[in-house]
Design an enzyme around this catalytic site. Sequence first.
Site, PDB file in Angstrom:
ATOM      1  N   ASN A 238       8.243   1.670  -6.911  1.00 43.79           N
ATOM      2  CA  ASN A 238       8.778   1.982  -5.580  1.00 43.79           C
ATOM      3  C   ASN A 238       9.233   0.668  -4.958  1.00 43.79           C
ATOM      4  O   ASN A 238       8.407  -0.160  -4.585  1.00 43.79           O
ATOM      5  CB  ASN A 238       7.662   2.645  -4.749  1.00 43.79           C
TER       6      ASN A 238
ATOM      7  N   HIS B  59       5.029   9.399   1.274  1.00 40.76           N
ATOM      8  CA  HIS B  59       4.396   8.081   1.130  1.00 40.76           C
ATOM      9  C   HIS B  59       3.654   7.735   2.426  1.00 40.76           C
ATOM     10  O   HIS B  59       4.119   8.066   3.523  1.00 40.76           O
ATOM     11  CB  HIS B  59       5.471   7.028   0.822  1.00 40.76           C
TER      12      HIS B  59
ATOM     13  N   GLY C 149      -0.555  -2.842  -0.853  1.00 38.83           N
ATOM     14  CA  GLY C 149      -0.058  -4.140  -0.402  1.00 38.83           C
ATOM     15  C   GLY C 149      -1.146  -5.091   0.071  1.00 38.83           C
ATOM     16  O   GLY C 149      -0.857  -6.120   0.678  1.00 38.83           O
TER      17      GLY C 149
ATOM     18  N   GLU D  35       3.506   5.145   4.085  1.00 35.89           N
ATOM     19  CA  GLU D  35       4.310   4.399   5.068  1.00 35.89           C
ATOM     20  C   GLU D  35       5.187   5.345   5.881  1.00 35.89           C
ATOM     21  O   GLU D  35       5.437   5.098   7.062  1.00 35.89           O
ATOM     22  CB  GLU D  35       5.142   3.326   4.344  1.00 35.89           C
TER      23      GLU D  35
ATOM     24  N   SER E 299      -1.796  -1.841  -5.107  1.00 30.74           N
ATOM     25  CA  SER E 299      -2.051  -3.162  -5.703  1.00 30.74           C
ATOM     26  C   SER E 299      -2.222  -3.121  -7.225  1.00 30.74           C
ATOM     27  O   SER E 299      -3.061  -3.834  -7.783  1.00 30.74           O
ATOM     28  CB  SER E 299      -3.260  -3.823  -5.035  1.00 30.74           C
TER      29      SER E 299
ATOM     30  N   LYS F 203      10.664   0.236  -2.189  1.00 29.43           N
ATOM     31  CA  LYS F 203      10.577   0.258  -0.719  1.00 29.43           C
ATOM     32  C   LYS F 203      11.874  -0.308  -0.107  1.00 29.43           C
ATOM     33  O   LYS F 203      12.948  -0.079  -0.664  1.00 29.43           O
ATOM     34  CB  LYS F 203       9.324  -0.499  -0.261  1.00 29.43           C
TER      35      LYS F 203
ATOM     36  N   GLU G 156      -2.666   7.229  -3.551  1.00 27.49           N
ATOM     37  CA  GLU G 156      -2.499   5.873  -3.042  1.00 27.49           C
ATOM     38  C   GLU G 156      -3.425   5.674  -1.848  1.00 27.49           C
ATOM     39  O   GLU G 156      -3.036   6.002  -0.706  1.00 27.49           O
ATOM     40  CB  GLU G 156      -1.047   5.644  -2.607  1.00 27.49           C
TER      41      GLU G 156
END
Length: 251
Positions: free
Chosen positions: A11, A97, A175, A99, A215, A13, A169
Site C-alpha cells: 500500500n 483502511h 507506521g 487511515e 510495520s 498510501k 492491521e
Amino acid sequence: MEYRIPLIAGNWKMFKTCNEAVNAATHLVKLVSDIDTVDIVIAPPFTSLTVVSEIIRETRIDLGAQDIFWEKEGAFTGEISAPMLISSGCQYVIIGHSERRQYFEETDEAVNKKIRAASDSGLIPILCVGETEIQRDEKKTFSVLDKQIEKGLEDLILDEHRPLVIAYEPVWAIGTGKTATPDQVQEVHAFLRDLIEKKFGNMISKATRILYGGSVKPDNVSELMALPDIDGALVGGASLQPDSFSKIIHF
Ligand code: 13P
C-alpha cells in the site's frame, strides 16, 4: 488444510508522483521476476494506476487501488468508481483502511457499500480491520473486530468467483515500528477465520486469505508467514522501496 497462495500487497498510501511510481514499479518487476509462488499486489495512488498498469502487464504483479466509491457514476465530485478502477487495470481494492476510518470518518456502513460494489463488479476487496491501542488495552479487540466484520460484510455474496481478502492491521502497529507478536497475530487471525466460517461457511473460510499489516519489514516477515492462519502481508512503509519490498516478497 487447503492451500492458499500467499499474497504480499504494498500500500503506497499518498506517496510517489507518476514518475516515481513508474520507476519503482519498473525496478520491482526486475527484482521479483523469479517469483512464481506468491501473489503480489501494488496499490499506488489513483493518479499512477494507468501508468503502473502498463509496466506490470504480463508480470505476476497485480494492481490495487486504495479506495473506491460505491456508485458506478454520477455527480460525486472527487470519487472513483469500480468500472473506472477496472478500466485503469485494477484487480484489487483496499477498503476500510484505518487511515480512512480515522481521518475521513469512514463508517462500517460506508465500508460495506464499498465492499459490495467492488465485489459485484469483479474487483477483489481487501477489507482492513483492526483495533486501536486503547481498545486492545481495554480488552475490546475481539468485539471491535467482530463489529467491523459483521457490518463490513453484511449482505455480501461470496463464492469462488467472488473472493475476499481480509487485512488485520492493528492501528497501534501501523507506521510505528511496533509489530504485533506472532502469538497476537495468530490469535486474531484464527478468530477472524472463525467469524468468516460462521458467516460464509467452511469452504469460503478456508479459501479466504487473511493478511497481517503493521510495520512488516524484511526482518520480521518470515516468522509471521510461518503462522498457520497468516496468508500474507499488507505492507506500507517497507513497500515504497523496491529492494525492501522484494525482500518481503522473497520471505
Ligand atoms: P506500515 O507497514 O508502514 O506500518 O503500514 C501498514 C499499512 O497501513 C498498510 O496498509
